[in-house]
Write an enzyme that holds these catalytic residues in place. Sequence first.
Site, mmCIF file in Angstrom:
data_model
loop_
_atom_site.group_PDB
_atom_site.id
_atom_site.type_symbol
_atom_site.label_atom_id
_atom_site.label_comp_id
_atom_site.label_asym_id
_atom_site.label_seq_id
_atom_site.Cartn_x
_atom_site.Cartn_y
_atom_site.Cartn_z
ATOM 1 N N LYS A 1 -13.421 -0.543 6.199
ATOM 2 C CA LYS A 1 -14.047 -1.239 5.067
ATOM 3 C C LYS A 1 -15.123 -2.203 5.542
ATOM 4 O O LYS A 1 -16.215 -2.239 4.979
ATOM 5 C CB LYS A 1 -12.994 -2.016 4.258
ATOM 6 C CG LYS A 1 -11.613 -1.406 4.247
ATOM 7 C CD LYS A 1 -11.487 -0.223 3.326
ATOM 8 C CE LYS A 1 -10.140 0.462 3.551
ATOM 9 N NZ LYS A 1 -9.806 1.480 2.596
ATOM 10 N N ASP B 1 -0.905 -5.918 8.835
ATOM 11 C CA ASP B 1 -1.914 -4.890 8.572
ATOM 12 C C ASP B 1 -3.141 -5.603 8.009
ATOM 13 O O ASP B 1 -3.082 -6.166 6.912
ATOM 14 C CB ASP B 1 -1.348 -3.890 7.551
ATOM 15 C CG ASP B 1 -2.349 -2.781 7.210
ATOM 16 O OD1 ASP B 1 -3.414 -2.711 7.852
ATOM 17 O OD2 ASP B 1 -2.045 -1.991 6.287
ATOM 18 N N TRP C 1 0.857 -1.191 0.000
ATOM 19 C CA TRP C 1 0.000 0.000 0.000
ATOM 20 C C TRP C 1 0.894 1.242 0.000
ATOM 21 O O TRP C 1 1.841 1.317 0.788
ATOM 22 C CB TRP C 1 -0.896 -0.027 1.241
ATOM 23 C CG TRP C 1 -1.832 1.135 1.347
ATOM 24 C CD1 TRP C 1 -2.622 1.661 0.377
ATOM 25 C CD2 TRP C 1 -2.077 1.931 2.526
ATOM 26 N NE1 TRP C 1 -3.346 2.719 0.863
ATOM 27 C CE2 TRP C 1 -3.032 2.909 2.178
ATOM 28 C CE3 TRP C 1 -1.582 1.901 3.825
ATOM 29 C CZ2 TRP C 1 -3.507 3.846 3.102
ATOM 30 C CZ3 TRP C 1 -2.050 2.832 4.737
ATOM 31 C CH2 TRP C 1 -3.006 3.800 4.373
HETATM 32 C C1 LMR Z 1 -6.834 2.594 -0.711
HETATM 33 O O1 LMR Z 1 -5.770 1.979 -0.775
HETATM 34 O O2 LMR Z 1 -7.423 3.031 -1.705
HETATM 35 C C2 LMR Z 1 -7.458 2.836 0.636
HETATM 36 O O3 LMR Z 1 -6.752 2.188 1.627
HETATM 37 C C3 LMR Z 1 -7.661 4.269 0.902
HETATM 38 C C4 LMR Z 1 -6.396 5.012 1.168
HETATM 39 O O4 LMR Z 1 -6.344 5.724 2.172
HETATM 40 O O5 LMR Z 1 -5.452 4.932 0.378
#
Ligand code: LMR
Length: 397
Positions: free
Chosen positions: A247, A212, A130
């Site tokens: 979510k 996570d 992420w």
């Molecule tokens: C995403 O990856 O789109 C979500 O987790 C929202 C974010 O804050 O990036």
Amino acid sequence: MFESLRAVPADPILNLSVLYRQDTNPNKVDLGVGVYKDEKGHTAIMEAVSRAQERILSEENTKAYVGIAGSKQFCDLLAQVTLGADHNVLADKRVAVAQTPGGSGALRVLAEFINVAKPGATVWVGNPTWANHIPIMQSAGLKIKQFPYYDRASKEVDFDGMLATLTADTQAGDVVLLHGCCHNPSGADLTLEQWQTTAELVKAKGLLPFVDIAYQGLGEGMDEDAAGLRLMANLVPEMVIASSCSKNFGLYRERTGAAMIISSNAEHAILTQSQMNGVIRANYSMPPSHGALAAETILADPKLKQMWRDELKTMRKRIKDLRSQLVDAIKAEGIEQDFSFIERQKGMFSFLGISAEQVDQLVNKHSVYLVSSSRINLAGLNQHNIAYVAKSIAAVL
Ligand code: LMR
């Protein structure tokens, strides 16, 4: 003092929503930010959450501060949801928990906690991970290194590459950041056997697993999605977990999550709780209350809990169906390239596996919004737009 500052580039994920809103194309499609949408393209409040909020509105009688670690009941219930109510780490009182402002808040609290325990520790994150993992860890003073995670050719987890790097290049005391389920951005998850192998490696090398889990319940089910994490917690002496209600309860803007620290014994858990509380007090002092109150109201009431589980099941099923439908719709466009991997992946995200230029064309020519890595949020598809998305993908291919 401020003249020398330069602007920070727009967030690669959140800025997509801004661009999408500005777009006047009536056919525009938002496959960007990871929020669940229903068939009408709406991120509705879950019915169980609405009922819980009504109850809170009639029963809440104070706005006095909550504690530094938030609501004890929320922390207990969320730890049970994440770890399983009968997990031995809970029975042995080895877990310290704090309610946090969302999963991101939990990540930051845990990163700072690690930086107290081992200043400047190295966190190994998957390539890819992420986008916000890296700045969160670095802002807390931790160093980042990467292990291979997703093989873009096979569209599977590059488990051999991951193991080889974690075996050869990590030192005792390094941290390994793993996604509990529904990997963001790839949708490719570790199998239970792979979790087992990883847990054994982490234990043998004295690494700290940092899991996570932001999408629990959006893959196969609340328990199924946490099975890897629970297995890891069985094997290792210490572990940290960032859990999110954004979510699975649809509580995004209410910023609701929890940070959990598993220690090797109950005495250490008391120490880690106090250190974590110290980190929180020096940062945002205490978490916002409302979202956690809604989540705990649901989890503590068998009827509301069942309603929530049923709603979550509907969401999960819709995402799975959309995965199959997108693969079929692309096929129907006469595309030879194989997209069937999308059906095998889990949660809201998959990479389309197209180039940055092709993504650029999808966004700028076709008004189909997705992250530049080609990550799409499957939940943004619906019966109205899926054929258009498939046609647009065919056009850029
Ligand atoms: C995403 O990856 O789109 C979500 O987790 C929202 C974010 O804050 O990036």
